[in-house]
Scaffold this motif. Sequence first.
Motif, PDB file in Angstrom:
ATOM      1  N   SER A  56      -6.055  -0.082  -5.288  1.00 25.76           N
ATOM      2  CA  SER A  56      -5.686  -0.626  -3.984  1.00 25.76           C
ATOM      3  C   SER A  56      -4.183  -0.507  -3.730  1.00 25.76           C
ATOM      4  O   SER A  56      -3.759  -0.172  -2.629  1.00 25.76           O
ATOM      5  N   GLN A 114       4.365  -4.259  -3.526  1.00 26.58           N
ATOM      6  CA  GLN A 114       4.912  -3.011  -3.001  1.00 26.58           C
ATOM      7  C   GLN A 114       6.207  -2.613  -3.699  1.00 26.58           C
ATOM      8  O   GLN A 114       6.940  -1.788  -3.204  1.00 26.58           O
ATOM      9  N   LYS A 156      -0.967  -5.459  -1.167  1.00 27.30           N
ATOM     10  CA  LYS A 156       0.090  -5.438  -0.150  1.00 27.30           C
ATOM     11  C   LYS A 156       1.319  -6.202  -0.635  1.00 27.30           C
ATOM     12  O   LYS A 156       2.440  -5.867  -0.287  1.00 27.30           O
ATOM     13  N   GLN A 183      -3.464   3.051  -2.846  1.00 25.73           N
ATOM     14  CA  GLN A 183      -3.908   3.341  -1.478  1.00 25.73           C
ATOM     15  C   GLN A 183      -2.928   2.781  -0.450  1.00 25.73           C
ATOM     16  O   GLN A 183      -2.632   3.431   0.549  1.00 25.73           O
ATOM     17  N   GLN A 184      -2.409   1.570  -0.698  1.00 27.16           N
ATOM     18  CA  GLN A 184      -1.412   0.974   0.198  1.00 27.16           C
ATOM     19  C   GLN A 184      -0.138   1.824   0.221  1.00 27.16           C
ATOM     20  O   GLN A 184       0.461   2.031   1.278  1.00 27.16           O
ATOM     21  N   TYR A 185       0.261   2.324  -0.941  1.00 28.23           N
ATOM     22  CA  TYR A 185       1.458   3.170  -1.030  1.00 28.23           C
ATOM     23  C   TYR A 185       1.264   4.441  -0.197  1.00 28.23           C
ATOM     24  O   TYR A 185       2.159   4.844   0.532  1.00 28.23           O
ATOM     25  N   GLN A 186       0.092   5.049  -0.318  1.00 29.44           N
ATOM     26  CA  GLN A 186      -0.191   6.266   0.438  1.00 29.44           C
ATOM     27  C   GLN A 186      -0.199   5.992   1.940  1.00 29.44           C
ATOM     28  O   GLN A 186       0.287   6.806   2.728  1.00 29.44           O
ATOM     29  N   LEU A 187      -0.753   4.839   2.354  1.00 25.75           N
ATOM     30  CA  LEU A 187      -0.771   4.489   3.781  1.00 25.75           C
ATOM     31  C   LEU A 187       0.639   4.261   4.323  1.00 25.75           C
ATOM     32  O   LEU A 187       0.948   4.673   5.432  1.00 25.75           O
ATOM     33  N   ASN A 188       1.474   3.616   3.522  1.00 24.41           N
ATOM     34  CA  ASN A 188       2.850   3.343   3.954  1.00 24.41           C
ATOM     35  C   ASN A 188       3.700   4.611   3.999  1.00 24.41           C
ATOM     36  O   ASN A 188       4.693   4.671   4.720  1.00 24.41           O
ATOM     37  N   LYS A 189       3.319   5.609   3.197  1.00 17.53           N
ATOM     38  CA  LYS A 189       4.042   6.877   3.169  1.00 17.53           C
ATOM     39  C   LYS A 189       3.821   7.682   4.448  1.00 17.53           C
ATOM     40  O   LYS A 189       4.679   8.458   4.846  1.00 17.53           O
ATOM     41  N   LEU A 190       2.670   7.463   5.072  1.00 12.58           N
ATOM     42  CA  LEU A 190       2.342   8.230   6.279  1.00 12.58           C
ATOM     43  C   LEU A 190       3.145   7.842   7.482  1.00 12.58           C
ATOM     44  O   LEU A 190       3.712   7.030   7.820  1.00 12.58           O
ATOM     45  N   LYS A 214      -7.006  -6.186  -1.959  1.00 15.65           N
ATOM     46  CA  LYS A 214      -6.202  -5.509  -0.940  1.00 15.65           C
ATOM     47  C   LYS A 214      -5.007  -6.363  -0.531  1.00 15.65           C
ATOM     48  O   LYS A 214      -3.899  -5.849  -0.357  1.00 15.65           O
TER      49      LYS A 214
END
Length: 142
Positions: free
Chosen positions: A132, A63, A60, A135-142, A56
Amino acid sequence: MSLAAEMGLAIVAGAIGLAFANIDKMSKFKGAGFEAEMKMVHTMLESQTEPTIEQKAEAKAQQNLNHDENCILACLLKQGYTWRYANTIASETGIHKSEIIDYLHSLMAKGLTKNADGTNGEIWSITALGKSVQQQYQLNKL
């Protein structure tokens, strides 16, 4: 001599036992109608495992992927599939197959994808690190 069938069964059972005792050292096992490639089994287990804290943290730091690369990772994460062909990824993402292959090799160099030989050519899967990163990309997109 009168127990030939039982002796044959004991020999087969012993051989299977020895094979599974050293299964971590084999890349491919085939016999008695059963075939397994350890790379495939390892990938299936990896795809169902939560990324580690180190993965994880590394995700990060990575990116710098472009939109197409993230689309490819998302396609590799599609529920119900562990391995995907470049043709399928191309049809689902709308990116030309030659570009898909270039991206997949680039992602593999970063440790985000891996490949193997499939029935109809090269197949691709996402690694735990790739999962991972996605998943980080999806979280940052929100």
